[in-house]
Write a protein that holds these residues in place. Structure first.
Motif, short mmCIF file in Angstrom:
data_model
loop_
_atom_site.label_atom_id
_atom_site.label_comp_id
_atom_site.label_asym_id
_atom_site.label_seq_id
_atom_site.Cartn_x
_atom_site.Cartn_y
_atom_site.Cartn_z
N TYR A 14 -3.34 -10.86 -23.03
CA TYR A 14 -1.94 -10.60 -23.37
C TYR A 14 -1.17 -10.09 -22.15
O TYR A 14 -0.05 -10.54 -21.88
CB TYR A 14 -1.86 -9.58 -24.51
N PHE A 15 -1.78 -9.18 -21.41
CA PHE A 15 -1.12 -8.63 -20.22
C PHE A 15 -0.87 -9.73 -19.18
O PHE A 15 0.23 -9.85 -18.63
CB PHE A 15 -1.97 -7.52 -19.61
N SER A 16 -1.89 -10.54 -18.93
CA SER A 16 -1.77 -11.62 -17.95
C SER A 16 -0.71 -12.63 -18.38
O SER A 16 0.11 -13.08 -17.56
CB SER A 16 -3.12 -12.34 -17.77
N TYR A 17 -0.73 -12.96 -19.66
CA TYR A 17 0.25 -13.93 -20.17
C TYR A 17 1.67 -13.40 -19.99
O TYR A 17 2.57 -14.14 -19.55
CB TYR A 17 -0.02 -14.22 -21.65
N GLN A 18 1.90 -12.17 -20.33
CA GLN A 18 3.26 -11.62 -20.26
C GLN A 18 3.77 -11.54 -18.83
O GLN A 18 4.93 -11.88 -18.56
CB GLN A 18 3.31 -10.24 -20.93
N ILE A 19 2.94 -11.09 -17.90
CA ILE A 19 3.44 -10.94 -16.53
C ILE A 19 3.59 -12.29 -15.83
O ILE A 19 4.45 -12.46 -14.97
CB ILE A 19 2.56 -10.00 -15.68
#
Length: 351
Positions: free
Chosen positions: A99-104
């Motif tokens: 989720y973190f990778s996708y958002q950034i």
């Protein structure tokens, strides 16, 4: 003691996931943060394309496969009582990282300034103008189709896919400055999807992998769809996250191209989109346009319809439903309506 430690870690990662939801929600409301993520995207897409573009297959698909295997393994092992907590912990950690990778890398780009606000005109689309444009693009399709290649059955075929891809990259550098100030990397990172056999049954023509900056397309599609699908996915590579804006940028890439395959595919997509918009309001007009397709276009349409009918099924319904939810969760229209693309098209096209 060990069990208590795992419980603590589970609460930590669950809390971290909730914190991420709240943090990125707050970021989505900040113009400064959205601008930051736009700048970050320009950097990471260039790096990712340099790193992954030379690989002859979709490395992003390999990542998805490995991630899928890992999650299935965790789910299976969670049925054993002694492994349940540790398996659930691994799943929680994976979701957090994903989720973190996708958002950034991608998610925050859905909150960029909409293209419609960059156009000088922002009028509501009208059926009458749509009809005028439909007739215009019908005439253009007829003329361009004469310049393309076809197989022994009279169906459109791509002469040179690499040439189409090169033309897309070239046209990216010529986009109107008021619409796109994004940097075109001119790195060929188009990849045929490894999931093409599944995609045939899902209604998904292509997709962008934000973790590798690869533009995937289904190589088994009717050839009429592949050039514009590639232009659409290349628009995501530029940083246009919203689906209908990617359609519009894909339209800008292809509509003035000297490559007849790309231009025909773009004109044909535009015509079909206009007819879809008109269909509910004036079905008789749509029928008359379809009757006036050239013989070559009628064969292309019949082949597309046969392809869709052959691959209809539960997967198509499921992916249509889930994609609809995904679009709406990112402040976009669902898959059924293409009115935002029509909004952009009509406000861009001169009277």
């Amino acid at each position: 003691m060990k069990k208590t430690n795992i419980q603590y870690k589970k609460r930590f990662w669950a809390g971290l996931l909730l914190a991420q939801f709240l943090l990125f929600y707050a970021f989505s409301k900040s113009e400064i943060m959205i601008s930051f993520f736009e700048t970050l995207f320009e950097f990471q897409k260039t790096v990712h394309q340099i790193v992954f573009s030379w690989i002859p297959f979709s490395f992003g698909d390999v990542i998805y496969i490995l991630l899928g295997i890992f999650l299935v393994y965790c789910i299976i092992t969670s049925f054993k009582k002694k492994n349940r907590n540790s398996s659930f912990l691994k799943i929680l950690m994976s979701i957090n990282i994903f989720y973190f990778s996708y958002q950034i890398f991608w998610g925050m780009l859905y909150f960029q300034t909409p293209i419609i606000k960059k156009l000088p005109s922002q009028k509501e689309p009208t059926v009458e103008k749509a009809k005028v444009l439909a007739l215009k693009y019908l005439a253009r399709c007829k003329e361009t189709r004469k310049l393309t290649y076809e197989d022994k059955n009279g169906i459109f075929i791509l002469k040179d896919l690499k040439a189409v891809q090169a033309e897309i990259l070239s046209q990216q550098t010529k986009l109107p400055g008021n619409i796109s100030g994004k940097k075109a990397s001119e790195i060929n990172s188009f990849k045929p999807s490894l999931f093409k056999n599944v995609m045939n049954f899902t209604g998904i023509l292509g997709y962008y992998n934000p973790f590798t900056a690869e533009a995937q397309y289904n190589s088994q599609l009717p050839n009429t769809l592949i050039p514009f699908t590639s232009a659409h996915e290349s628009s995501h590579q530029l940083g246009f996250a919203r689906e209908q804006e990617a359609n519009f940028v894909g339209y800008l890439i292809g509509i003035h191209s000297e490559n007849t395959d790309l231009r025909y595919s773009t004109e044909y997509f535009t015509l079909k989109s206009l007819l879809n918009f008109i269909a509910d309001k004036d079905p008789e007009f749509v029928k008359s346009v379809l009757k006036n397709y050239s013989p070559e276009m009628k064969k292309d349409r019949a082949y597309e319809k046969a392809f869709v009918l052959k691959h209809q099924g539960l997967l198509d319904d499921f992916f249509g439903f889930t994609n609809n939810l995904f679009l709406k969760s990112n402040q976009q229209e669902g898959t059924v309506t293409y009115s935002y693309f029509i909004d952009l098209l009509m406000n861009y096209e001169k009277e």
